[in-house]
Design a protein around this motif. Structure first.
Motif, PDB file in Angstrom:
ATOM      1  N   ASN A 228      36.749  39.590  49.766  1.00  0.00           N
ATOM      2  CA  ASN A 228      36.900  39.828  48.342  1.00  0.00           C
ATOM      3  C   ASN A 228      37.355  38.579  47.591  1.00  0.00           C
ATOM      4  N   LEU A 231      34.348  36.399  47.240  1.00  0.00           N
ATOM      5  CA  LEU A 231      33.531  36.895  46.127  1.00  0.00           C
ATOM      6  C   LEU A 231      34.160  36.505  44.793  1.00  0.00           C
ATOM      7  N   ALA A 232      35.493  36.587  44.730  1.00  0.00           N
ATOM      8  CA  ALA A 232      36.178  36.199  43.489  1.00  0.00           C
ATOM      9  C   ALA A 232      35.928  34.719  43.186  1.00  0.00           C
ATOM     10  N   GLY A 235      32.373  34.430  41.973  1.00  0.00           N
ATOM     11  CA  GLY A 235      32.305  34.955  40.610  1.00  0.00           C
ATOM     12  C   GLY A 235      32.918  33.984  39.612  1.00  0.00           C
ATOM     13  N   TYR A 394      35.541  42.682  36.836  1.00  0.00           N
ATOM     14  CA  TYR A 394      35.003  42.698  38.201  1.00  0.00           C
ATOM     15  C   TYR A 394      33.488  42.895  38.173  1.00  0.00           C
ATOM     16  N   SER A 397      31.876  39.474  36.414  1.00  0.00           N
ATOM     17  CA  SER A 397      32.029  38.209  37.138  1.00  0.00           C
ATOM     18  C   SER A 397      31.606  38.313  38.598  1.00  0.00           C
ATOM     19  N   ASN A 398      31.990  39.399  39.240  1.00  0.00           N
ATOM     20  CA  ASN A 398      31.778  39.451  40.688  1.00  0.00           C
ATOM     21  C   ASN A 398      30.468  40.112  41.092  1.00  0.00           C
TER      22      ASN A 398
END
Ligand code: PHE
Length: 466
Positions: A228, A231-232, A235, A394, A397-398
């Motif tokens: 995660n 991914l952040a 993003g 979320y 952006s992600n």
């Protein structure tokens, strides 16, 4: 030059062209440099444990962000329309399908959703101009500065008011199409912002906690890195570079033929990354010097920088200027977020620019109240990723930006023929080959891999296999 000769009957854009190469670079820099660098990067890095996150972010910027940005600009320049029309047109022209227009549509929606909360945070910076100028932070302790922030965001009327003011300012500029004036603003704003970041940096270096801040940002602890967080980081790379949603494509549509896409992209990516890193270097030492939490969330910048300004001589002046510049930076980014939707309404539905700006602006303003209330009245309403604000952030952006970027890279790398892209990039040499390798393989596969891991799909498959 290659790009001038090849491909007869080049299109030109309805909305005119940038006056020069510099004008384009300034506009794209204006779109890229914004709250993403100074507000978002430090707090996301803080929430994801620093070092390892920052490294992944840098890798994403170089190996995925850069080729996607080049792809977006070249697609935009070739189509010379709004992102939806451009993708539809080129999809057909390159022998694929008009359905590629849906990538543009997703971008329009992403832009609307991002601006809905971006404007709320930009409203905070407007409020902080006033607070700074009236000396609210002078000599403030961490508790006092924190209480200022809490008191402000806790009152939905104040947050709603500043959100409204910011949206009005954005609609005003977009309606008049005065990007010319903005070029001038960016020309002065980005260097000025850099200078102020350096002033803050000097303060941070003297805080006694600089080493700790640097260590937090650059000592990678890969054990702490979850999918995660990766991914952040991905993003954040998309968000900060304004890519994956058509903003840069829309700007590319106004780019003169002879401008080098590679050179322009490199300039923008470097400036954007430098400002984000500087922001981190200024903020994290302050976090540690004042016993604050790096993972504190969206309030991080607003809880740290005023502390530094409050203790500096000339702090009122510097602080006011800083928040003015930050608001400006947010303003030039907000315009890019609205541009795809507005260009689409103008071209497709024959609206005047002013009408289109007002319609889109009202829609975004209304959606924005979801985020206004996320910090007060509805702060306890949490689902999926958290508050309404957390979820919109979320989702855009992600998920939406990486997905948009993936499709844009695939389009430029696989759907468009080699000649079309090398024609736009003005070369068939090593730069072109590198770009093509990144756009065809590295970016799409990288994004896909991260997305699949973050939703746990690969784990699940692995568990099935064992
Ligand atoms: N890049 C901008 C920032 O860092 C935000 C943005 C995202 C602008 C997408 C346009 C498009 O603040």
């Amino acid at each position: 030059m290659l790009s001038n000769q090849a491909g007869d009957g080049k299109r030109s854009s309805l909305h005119g062209h940038w006056s020069s190469r510099m004008a384009f670079i300034l506009a794209v820099t204006g779109s890229a440099v914004g709250l993403g660098n100074i507000w978002k990067f430090p707090y996301i890095a803080g929430q994801n444990g620093g070092g390892a996150f920052v490294l992944v972010y840098l890798a994403c910027v170089i190996f995925i962000g850069m080729p996607v940005m080049m792809s977006e600009i070249l697609i935009g320049r070739r189509g010379r329309r709004n992102p939806i029309a451009t993708m539809t047109l080129l999809g057909k022209e390159e022998g694929s399908s008009g359905n590629w227009g849906w990538v543009g549509s997703m971008g329009v929606v992403a832009g609307i959703l991002i601006l809905s909360y971006y404007s709320v945070i930009a409203g905070w910076t407007l409020a902080y101009i006033v607070k700074s100028a009236t000396g609210a932070f002078v000599g403030g302790t961490p508790a006092e500065v924190g209480a200022q922030f809490g008191g402000f965001v806790g009152d939905w009327r104040q947050v709603g008011l500043t959100h409204t003011i910011f949206m009005a300012l954005t609609v005003f500029v977009v309606a008049r199409g005065v990007e010319r004036g903005l070029e001038q603003a960016v020309r002065f704003m980005v260097p000025a912002l850099l200078v102020l970041m350096l002033v803050l940096l000097v303060y941070s270096i003297n805080s006694g906690y600089f080493g700790q801040g640097v260590a937090f940002m650059f000592t990678p602890d890969f054990d702490k890195l979850t999918w995660n967080s990766v991914l952040a980081a991905l993003g954040q790379a998309f968000f900060t570079l304004s890519i994956g949603m058509g903003a840069i494509m829309a700007y590319g549509a106004y780019l003169p033929e002879e401008t080098s896409i590679t050179g322009a992209s490199a300039a923008v990516v470097s400036a954007d990354t430098a400002i984000a890193i500087l922001a981190g270097l200024a903020i994290f030492p302050l976090v540690f010097a004042n016993g604050l939490e790096p993972g504190d969330g969206p309030g991080l910048v607003f809880n740290t920088l005023p502390l530094a300004f409050g203790q500096m001589s000339g702090g009122i002046f510097f602080s006011t200027i800083f928040f003015v510049l930050l608001s400006f930076a947010a303003w030039t980014s907000a315009i890019g977020l609205m541009e795809p939707a507005v260009a689409w309404l103008v071209e497709k539905h024959n609206r005047s620019r002013a009408q289109a700006a007002v319609i889109v602006g009202l829609l975004i303003w209304a959606i924005g109240f979801g985020s206004v209330l996320s910090f007060n009245v509805l702060a306890d309403v949490k689902f999926l990723a958290g508050t309404i604000f957390d979820n919109v952030d979320y989702l855009t952006s992600n998920i939406m930006l990486p997905l948009g970027g993936l499709l844009i890279a695939v389009f430029a790398g696989w759907v468009m023929c080699r000649n079309s892209t090398s024609d736009e990039l003005g070369t068939a040499g090593n730069v072109f080959k590198t770009w093509r390798l990144l756009a065809r393989f590295v970016a799409p596969l990288g994004i896909l891999f991260v997305l699949l891991n973050a939703v746990g799909l690969l784990d699940w498959i692995r568990s099935l296999a064992s």
